[in-house]
Design an enzyme around this catalytic site. Structure first.
Site, PDB file in Angstrom:
ATOM      1  N   TYR A  23      15.535 -14.453 -16.228  1.00  0.00           N
ATOM      2  CA  TYR A  23      16.583 -13.515 -15.798  1.00  0.00           C
ATOM      3  C   TYR A  23      17.521 -14.144 -14.774  1.00  0.00           C
ATOM      4  O   TYR A  23      17.073 -14.778 -13.815  1.00  0.00           O
ATOM      5  CB  TYR A  23      15.943 -12.291 -15.152  1.00  0.00           C
ATOM      6  CG  TYR A  23      15.398 -11.289 -16.133  1.00  0.00           C
ATOM      7  CD1 TYR A  23      16.222 -10.669 -17.070  1.00  0.00           C
ATOM      8  CD2 TYR A  23      14.053 -10.951 -16.107  1.00  0.00           C
ATOM      9  CE1 TYR A  23      15.714  -9.736 -17.962  1.00  0.00           C
ATOM     10  CE2 TYR A  23      13.536 -10.009 -16.992  1.00  0.00           C
ATOM     11  CZ  TYR A  23      14.378  -9.414 -17.921  1.00  0.00           C
ATOM     12  OH  TYR A  23      13.868  -8.497 -18.795  1.00  0.00           O
ATOM     13  N   LYS A  66     -12.152   0.754   1.213  1.00  0.00           N
ATOM     14  CA  LYS A  66     -10.986   1.578   0.882  1.00  0.00           C
ATOM     15  C   LYS A  66     -10.142   0.886  -0.189  1.00  0.00           C
ATOM     16  O   LYS A  66     -10.261  -0.329  -0.398  1.00  0.00           O
ATOM     17  CB  LYS A  66     -10.155   1.815   2.151  1.00  0.00           C
ATOM     18  CG  LYS A  66      -9.626   0.542   2.795  1.00  0.00           C
ATOM     19  CD  LYS A  66      -9.067   0.797   4.200  1.00  0.00           C
ATOM     20  CE  LYS A  66      -8.566  -0.498   4.829  1.00  0.00           C
ATOM     21  NZ  LYS A  66      -8.156  -0.299   6.222  1.00  0.00           N
ATOM     22  N   ARG A  70      -1.524   4.430  16.013  1.00  0.00           N
ATOM     23  CA  ARG A  70      -1.558   4.776  14.587  1.00  0.00           C
ATOM     24  C   ARG A  70      -2.407   6.016  14.341  1.00  0.00           C
ATOM     25  O   ARG A  70      -1.895   7.046  13.935  1.00  0.00           O
ATOM     26  CB  ARG A  70      -2.063   3.579  13.772  1.00  0.00           C
ATOM     27  CG  ARG A  70      -2.008   3.808  12.271  1.00  0.00           C
ATOM     28  CD  ARG A  70      -2.420   2.601  11.464  1.00  0.00           C
ATOM     29  NE  ARG A  70      -3.849   2.333  11.540  1.00  0.00           N
ATOM     30  CZ  ARG A  70      -4.492   1.476  10.747  1.00  0.00           C
ATOM     31  NH1 ARG A  70      -3.824   0.793   9.836  1.00  0.00           N
ATOM     32  NH2 ARG A  70      -5.782   1.266  10.882  1.00  0.00           N
ATOM     33  N   MET A  83       8.620  -8.758 -15.423  1.00  0.00           N
ATOM     34  CA  MET A  83       7.645  -7.680 -15.299  1.00  0.00           C
ATOM     35  C   MET A  83       6.285  -8.055 -15.896  1.00  0.00           C
ATOM     36  O   MET A  83       5.239  -7.814 -15.308  1.00  0.00           O
ATOM     37  CB  MET A  83       8.164  -6.407 -15.988  1.00  0.00           C
ATOM     38  CG  MET A  83       7.230  -5.219 -15.828  1.00  0.00           C
ATOM     39  SD  MET A  83       7.708  -3.803 -16.814  1.00  0.00           S
ATOM     40  CE  MET A  83       9.253  -3.339 -16.041  1.00  0.00           C
TER      41      MET A  83
HETATM   42  C1  LIG Z   1      -8.724  -1.430   6.941  1.00  0.00           C
HETATM   43  C2  LIG Z   1      -9.478  -1.207   8.182  1.00  0.00           C
HETATM   44  C3  LIG Z   1     -10.521  -2.075   8.554  1.00  0.00           C
HETATM   45  C4  LIG Z   1     -10.799  -3.372   7.844  1.00  0.00           C
HETATM   46  O1  LIG Z   1      -9.854  -4.307   8.280  1.00  0.00           O
HETATM   47  P1  LIG Z   1      -9.840  -5.847   7.819  1.00  0.00           P
HETATM   48  O2  LIG Z   1      -8.720  -6.426   8.576  1.00  0.00           O
HETATM   49  O3  LIG Z   1      -9.592  -5.806   6.345  1.00  0.00           O
HETATM   50  O4  LIG Z   1     -11.163  -6.419   8.142  1.00  0.00           O
HETATM   51  C5  LIG Z   1     -11.296  -1.730   9.646  1.00  0.00           C
HETATM   52  N1  LIG Z   1     -11.031  -0.614  10.367  1.00  0.00           N
HETATM   53  C6  LIG Z   1     -10.004   0.226  10.051  1.00  0.00           C
HETATM   54  C7  LIG Z   1      -9.765   1.417  10.895  1.00  0.00           C
HETATM   55  C8  LIG Z   1      -9.187  -0.058   8.965  1.00  0.00           C
HETATM   56  O5  LIG Z   1      -8.159   0.744   8.682  1.00  0.00           O
END
Ligand SMILES: *Cc1c(COP(=O)(O)O)cnc(C)c1O
Length: 384
Positions: free
Chosen positions: A277, A55, A154, A325
């Site tokens: 800055y 992802k 979640r 920046m």
């Molecule tokens: C992002 C995610 C992972 C991977 O998690 P890591 O801590 O990066 O290994 C696995 N399962 C779900 C549901 C996630 O959202």
């Protein structure tokens, strides 16, 4: 001596108009290290399958490079968060591989999801119903994963929804459930009692659902022991070299990313000069300074102002003043070697790890990686 690499123009650069001009920084991504990390996690997994979580463009490293590299290691299950991430990756998958969409099936996306062949992770009864209706509309069975909420609050079916589904199995007709999964909230703290509670809840909830491969562990969860690995582990950060578990032990993963910044200018300033800055730093002595071409717009956190450092070889060059920046000022007073415009210094590398940078910035490796900007020259290293 420090080697001074040729200024390269790379077609991997994402700073598109600058074919001849060097970028302000160079992001090296080692696919060899990524693959070694995958093999390490597969060994740790014992007999369990190891997926690749890709992802957010493989945590900012470039999913179009990462997916084929993992596939060559035998990875056959991949996870993205959103359907829009799936389309460009599906053509890269080897035959028989599966790509799951963690955030599930948003309303109205049923047709698009079915057309791509991505497998939604169904997170609610409503999503189950809509995916079932899509299967009926198409007159064919559709694959799906089911996520249950084992305690993180979640994503996933609540325990009550799992019971409702168990009481009405017809809701699943037309669906081929290929995976039942959940996610751990506290896996990076090895002794946190929530992990064992979630594991037990997951077992209990999964037993109410159709038999399928089971998956609970992210990277950190894989280090909690055999009981947490089930049929499929879902590592992300560990593949990319981040430290999975905060247990005070050395990071078992190999670094995948090296970030270098290019020196734009050097100068000498008298005592009393304001630096950057807000003059958050004032020279208490005559100083030599170097300005590098990376700033917070590149994902180099402003929280590192007057913290952290760059490294020229092994020489530490502390950050002086606020991170801007597009640039950051370094104190090079103590450096014996000459530092010249065009030279590269390390920001993430052998002397300052990804996790150290994250700690100094008050965040986690995940946020550093996924915030890395798009102006770097990207050098994808296939060997090593
Ligand atoms: C992002 C995610 C992972 C991977 O998690 P890591 O801590 O990066 O290994 C696995 N399962 C779900 C549901 C996630 O959202």
């Amino acid at each position: 001596m420090v080697d001074r690499p040729e200024i390269a123009s790379s077609n991997e650069s994402s700073c598109p108009e600058t074919v001849a001009a060097p970028a302000g920084g160079v992001l090296h991504v080692s696919l060899g290290a990524l693959r070694a990390n995958y093999r390490h996690l597969r060994t740790l997994a014992g007999g369990a399958e190891v997926a690749g979580v890709v992802k957010a463009d493989a945590y900012g490293l470039g999913a179009r490079e990462v997916v084929p590299a993992l596939a060559e290691e035998g990875c056959r299950s991949f996870f993205v968060a959103q359907l829009c991430e799936a389309a460009p990756l599906l053509p890269l998958l080897p035959a028989g591989a599966e790509l799951f969409v963690l955030n599930g099936l948003s309303p109205g996306a049923e047709g698009a999801c079915a057309a791509t062949g991505a497998i939604p992770v169904l997170n609610s009864l409503n999503q189950v119903r809509r995916w079932g209706a899509e299967a009926a509309r198409r007159g064919e069975a559709l694959s799906a994963a089911l996520q249950v909420d084992s305690g993180m609050s979640r994503l996933g079916l609540s325990p009550a929804e799992v019971e409702a589904l168990a009481a009405e199995p017809a809701l699943l007709s037309g669906l081929r459930i290929v995976l039942v999964m959940s996610h751990l909230a506290c896996a990076d703290e090895p002794n946190h009692p929530a992990s064992e509670q979630q594991r037990l809840a997951f077992r209990r909830l999964a037993a109410r659902l159709p038999a399928a491969r089971l998956s609970l562990a992210n990277s950190a969860g894989m280090f909690l022991g055999e009981d947490f690995r089930f049929d499929l582990a879902r590592p992300g950060i560990g593949l990319y070299g981040g430290q999975p578990v905060a247990d005070g032990r050395p990071n078992p993963m190999r670094p995948v990313v090296r970030l270098q910044a290019r020196v734009v200018q050097t100068r000498e300033v008298p005592a009393g000069s304001g630096i950057g800055y807000g003059f958050s730093r004032v020279a208490d002595r005559p100083m030599r300074l170097a300005t590098i071409g990376i700033g917070y717009a590149d994902g180099w956190p402003r929280a590192l102002s007057n913290r952290a450092a760059a490294f020229f070889g092994a020489a530490r060059l502390p950050i002086a003043g606020r991170v801007s920046m597009d640039s950051t000022i370094l104190d090079i007073s103590a450096l014996e070697a000459a530092l010249r415009p065009g030279d590269l210094v390390d920001l993430v590398g052998p002397h300052q790890t990804l996790d150290e940078v994250a700690g100094l910035a008050g965040t986690i490796s995940y946020e550093i990686l996924t915030s890395l900007g798009h102006r770097f020259e990207r050098r994808i290293e296939r060997e090593g």
